[in-house]
Design a protein around this motif. Sequence first.
Motif, PDB file in Angstrom:
ATOM      1  N   LEU A   1       3.552  15.803  -1.277  1.00  0.00           N
ATOM      2  CA  LEU A   1       3.421  14.492  -1.933  1.00  0.00           C
ATOM      3  C   LEU A   1       1.974  14.229  -2.332  1.00  0.00           C
ATOM      4  CD1 LEU A   1       5.789  12.280   0.256  1.00  0.00           C
ATOM      5  CD2 LEU A   1       6.249  13.281  -1.985  1.00  0.00           C
ATOM      6  N   GLU A   2       1.037  14.663  -1.476  1.00  0.00           N
ATOM      7  CA  GLU A   2      -0.374  14.492  -1.832  1.00  0.00           C
ATOM      8  C   GLU A   2      -0.730  15.333  -3.058  1.00  0.00           C
ATOM      9  OE1 GLU A   2      -4.194  13.026  -1.781  1.00  0.00           O
ATOM     10  OE2 GLU A   2      -2.374  12.309  -0.814  1.00  0.00           O
ATOM     11  N   LEU A   3      -0.187  16.552  -3.136  1.00  0.00           N
ATOM     12  CA  LEU A   3      -0.423  17.378  -4.315  1.00  0.00           C
ATOM     13  C   LEU A   3       0.185  16.735  -5.565  1.00  0.00           C
ATOM     14  CD1 LEU A   3       0.189  20.973  -2.893  1.00  0.00           C
ATOM     15  CD2 LEU A   3      -1.975  20.049  -3.754  1.00  0.00           C
ATOM     16  N   MET A   4       1.375  16.152  -5.424  1.00  0.00           N
ATOM     17  CA  MET A   4       1.999  15.458  -6.556  1.00  0.00           C
ATOM     18  C   MET A   4       1.102  14.340  -7.074  1.00  0.00           C
ATOM     19  SD  MET A   4       6.028  14.895  -5.742  1.00  0.00           S
ATOM     20  CE  MET A   4       7.108  16.242  -5.269  1.00  0.00           C
ATOM     21  N   ARG A   5       0.577  13.544  -6.134  1.00  0.00           N
ATOM     22  CA  ARG A   5      -0.274  12.417  -6.540  1.00  0.00           C
ATOM     23  C   ARG A   5      -1.505  12.918  -7.306  1.00  0.00           C
ATOM     24  NH1 ARG A   5       0.386  10.984  -0.937  1.00  0.00           N
ATOM     25  NH2 ARG A   5       1.910   9.322  -0.640  1.00  0.00           N
ATOM     26  N   ARG A   6      -2.174  13.927  -6.733  1.00  0.00           N
ATOM     27  CA  ARG A   6      -3.410  14.417  -7.356  1.00  0.00           C
ATOM     28  C   ARG A   6      -3.138  15.061  -8.710  1.00  0.00           C
ATOM     29  NH1 ARG A   6      -7.590  16.607  -2.724  1.00  0.00           N
ATOM     30  NH2 ARG A   6      -7.160  15.002  -1.161  1.00  0.00           N
ATOM     31  N   ALA A   7      -2.078  15.876  -8.775  1.00  0.00           N
ATOM     32  CA  ALA A   7      -1.753  16.537 -10.039  1.00  0.00           C
ATOM     33  C   ALA A   7      -1.387  15.518 -11.109  1.00  0.00           C
ATOM     34  CB  ALA A   7      -0.610  17.522  -9.835  1.00  0.00           C
TER      35      ALA A   7
ATOM     36  N   LEU B   1      -4.456  22.311   1.049  1.00  0.00           N
ATOM     37  CA  LEU B   1      -3.916  21.906  -0.240  1.00  0.00           C
ATOM     38  C   LEU B   1      -3.957  23.057  -1.245  1.00  0.00           C
ATOM     39  CD1 LEU B   1      -5.476  18.329  -0.561  1.00  0.00           C
ATOM     40  CD2 LEU B   1      -3.136  18.910   0.036  1.00  0.00           C
ATOM     41  N   LEU B   2      -5.056  23.828  -1.243  1.00  0.00           N
ATOM     42  CA  LEU B   2      -5.184  24.938  -2.189  1.00  0.00           C
ATOM     43  C   LEU B   2      -4.162  26.032  -1.893  1.00  0.00           C
ATOM     44  CD1 LEU B   2      -9.068  25.244  -2.504  1.00  0.00           C
ATOM     45  CD2 LEU B   2      -7.462  24.534  -4.289  1.00  0.00           C
ATOM     46  N   ALA B   3      -3.947  26.330  -0.613  1.00  0.00           N
ATOM     47  CA  ALA B   3      -2.983  27.374  -0.249  1.00  0.00           C
ATOM     48  C   ALA B   3      -1.574  26.967  -0.671  1.00  0.00           C
ATOM     49  CB  ALA B   3      -3.041  27.633   1.256  1.00  0.00           C
ATOM     50  N   ARG B   4      -1.220  25.715  -0.404  1.00  0.00           N
ATOM     51  CA  ARG B   4       0.121  25.253  -0.796  1.00  0.00           C
ATOM     52  C   ARG B   4       0.259  25.205  -2.311  1.00  0.00           C
ATOM     53  NH1 ARG B   4       5.370  25.467  -0.313  1.00  0.00           N
ATOM     54  NH2 ARG B   4       6.445  23.519  -0.793  1.00  0.00           N
ATOM     55  N   ALA B   5      -0.807  24.777  -3.002  1.00  0.00           N
ATOM     56  CA  ALA B   5      -0.770  24.719  -4.465  1.00  0.00           C
ATOM     57  C   ALA B   5      -0.564  26.113  -5.053  1.00  0.00           C
ATOM     58  CB  ALA B   5      -2.058  24.089  -5.002  1.00  0.00           C
ATOM     59  N   ALA B   6      -1.211  27.120  -4.459  1.00  0.00           N
ATOM     60  CA  ALA B   6      -1.055  28.497  -4.950  1.00  0.00           C
ATOM     61  C   ALA B   6       0.385  28.980  -4.750  1.00  0.00           C
ATOM     62  CB  ALA B   6      -2.032  29.413  -4.221  1.00  0.00           C
TER      63      ALA B   6
ATOM     64  N   PRO C   1       0.828  -1.207   0.000  1.00  0.00           N
ATOM     65  CA  PRO C   1       0.000   0.000   0.000  1.00  0.00           C
ATOM     66  C   PRO C   1       0.854   1.246   0.000  1.00  0.00           C
ATOM     67  CG  PRO C   1       0.064  -0.966   2.191  1.00  0.00           C
ATOM     68  CD  PRO C   1       0.770  -1.933   1.256  1.00  0.00           C
ATOM     69  N   CYS C   2       0.267   2.356  -0.448  1.00  0.00           N
ATOM     70  CA  CYS C   2       0.951   3.639  -0.370  1.00  0.00           C
ATOM     71  C   CYS C   2       1.082   4.048   1.092  1.00  0.00           C
ATOM     72  CB  CYS C   2       0.173   4.710  -1.140  1.00  0.00           C
ATOM     73  SG  CYS C   2       0.219   4.465  -2.920  1.00  0.00           S
ATOM     74  N   PRO C   3       2.015   4.951   1.414  1.00  0.00           N
ATOM     75  CA  PRO C   3       2.140   5.409   2.800  1.00  0.00           C
ATOM     76  C   PRO C   3       0.834   6.020   3.297  1.00  0.00           C
ATOM     77  CG  PRO C   3       3.974   6.187   1.459  1.00  0.00           C
ATOM     78  CD  PRO C   3       2.978   5.591   0.524  1.00  0.00           C
ATOM     79  N   ASP C   4       0.647   5.968   4.611  1.00  0.00           N
ATOM     80  CA  ASP C   4      -0.543   6.579   5.199  1.00  0.00           C
ATOM     81  C   ASP C   4      -0.616   8.049   4.799  1.00  0.00           C
ATOM     82  OD1 ASP C   4      -1.122   4.206   6.419  1.00  0.00           O
ATOM     83  OD2 ASP C   4      -0.110   4.725   8.306  1.00  0.00           O
ATOM     84  N   ARG C   5      -1.793   8.477   4.443  1.00  0.00           N
ATOM     85  CA  ARG C   5      -1.963   9.860   4.011  1.00  0.00           C
ATOM     86  C   ARG C   5      -2.806  10.622   5.023  1.00  0.00           C
ATOM     87  NH1 ARG C   5      -3.640   8.700  -2.321  1.00  0.00           N
ATOM     88  NH2 ARG C   5      -1.969   7.255  -2.765  1.00  0.00           N
ATOM     89  N   ALA C   6      -2.353  11.792   5.397  1.00  0.00           N
ATOM     90  CA  ALA C   6      -3.147  12.621   6.290  1.00  0.00           C
ATOM     91  C   ALA C   6      -4.335  13.170   5.515  1.00  0.00           C
ATOM     92  CB  ALA C   6      -2.287  13.761   6.839  1.00  0.00           C
ATOM     93  N   ASP C   7      -5.451  13.411   6.233  1.00  0.00           N
ATOM     94  CA  ASP C   7      -6.652  13.939   5.589  1.00  0.00           C
ATOM     95  C   ASP C   7      -6.589  15.459   5.636  1.00  0.00           C
ATOM     96  OD1 ASP C   7      -8.847  13.387   4.211  1.00  0.00           O
ATOM     97  OD2 ASP C   7     -10.099  12.792   5.875  1.00  0.00           O
ATOM     98  N   PHE C   8      -5.893  16.053   4.660  1.00  0.00           N
ATOM     99  CA  PHE C   8      -5.697  17.496   4.686  1.00  0.00           C
ATOM    100  C   PHE C   8      -6.969  18.216   4.242  1.00  0.00           C
ATOM    101  CE2 PHE C   8      -1.406  15.794   3.820  1.00  0.00           C
ATOM    102  CZ  PHE C   8      -0.779  16.263   4.964  1.00  0.00           C
TER     103      PHE C   8
END
Length: 457
Positions: free
Chosen positions: A179-185, A35-40, A23-30
């Motif tokens: 890393l979560e942003l990388m996965r989604r993008a 996520l939007l602030a970091r993406a910006a 499985p992928c590493p445990d992911r925090a529920d951000f």
Amino acid sequence: MQVDVPRQPSGEGDPSAVGVARPCPDRADFPARVLLARAATLLLLFTGGLFSLAGRLLVGLLRRDARERAVDRLADLVTRLGPAFVKAAQLLATRVDVLPPRVCAALGRLHDAVRPVPLAATDEPTATGLILDRGPDGVARPVAAGSIACVHRAMAPDGRRVAVKVLRPGVVRQLEVDLELMRRATRLAARLPVLRDLPAVAVVDQLTWAIHSQLDLAREAGHLQEIRDNLTGETGLRVPAVHPELGGDGVLVMEFMEGLRRGTAAELPADVRERAVRSTLRAIYRMLFVDGLVHCDLHPGNLYFLPSGEVVLVDVGFTVRLDQDTRWKFATFFLHMTRGNGTACARTVLSTATPGPRTDADGFVRELSELVQANTGAAAADFDLVSFAASLFAIQRRHGLYAAPEFIFPLLSLLVLEGTVRAYAPQVDFQKEAGPYLMKGLFGDAFTPLPEEERTP
């Protein structure tokens, strides 16, 4: 002498190993706002960096030195994006099966050359009775700094000098968000026609797993001790001992290795350089073909040649465990290569590669066979592993194939090491040094290598 390759071993192997589904590493529920602030923020940094880079490249059409500075600017941009992107760039630099070689070469310059983080007088790592070395101002300055952690010198309660590895402040949350942003993008971008035939999602999942695993210092401590134990019988090698009784949450305490400095090949006599290179190759071949726990990051900052000819290996944060099947296939490929059997090499790679919609297996076998035969038996001075890997992956792309992650990691360990070998002892035969470890990996205890003094130099 005719050597038959043994049949592939069976068994499920270690479920944590490369090549085994996990499985992928445990992911925090951000929250979405995080996520939007970091993406910006990333978008602003990236856009500004691209404009600057584009200007450098336009000037570079006329001036060669400007092109070189543009490459440096690319590395600087990645560093400013954060540790997740530094680590991802380092790993992507090896994926010449996915990215153009020139881009890989630029990303390959990133070896954690990042700003160190001193610890103020009020900052103490969670460890048992350690006293950090501090300056007159009460600040503890690290002796080594990476994008994820820093290493400090300290004194244990019994007076021993030790090295203390501490995660950078805030790095866990920043990495997990990025890393979560990388996965989604990546999952969005993979729908574009230009990326539809590339294994983009699989590559990013591989990268995020490798990066996330470097946050676990307890895991690293276990791997460090295991590698030290595995290499005990190899002469000329030193690996720091682990002091688990002194460690704490998010802290790795280990032996402090005195006298480590980044020198140049010219500072050591030729016989010392050659002895050190042979010791290093023995270490990596034992990891790859016998033990299966592989240090994938032996760049000059983690590998030190001492004036005595001894070699010191440090920082095992980026290690992978090859499962039995992967280790066997990689050893089989390497054995066939040393014997010039290009067709068998191609068949081995085919059994690991991911086919695309336009796969041409016969064409791949034909071209790879020619490549292997052209490189068989070459010394380091004549054999360029980076060029070989680039050619291998270019052949795969032409024939609609992509390298499997489990085959990338073993190759990565050799790619990172190759520059050092070529600089210090180009006359050493890469392939010949692997022989005893290949036989041990393929035939186990049924093979007994000659003592070192009886081997052909």
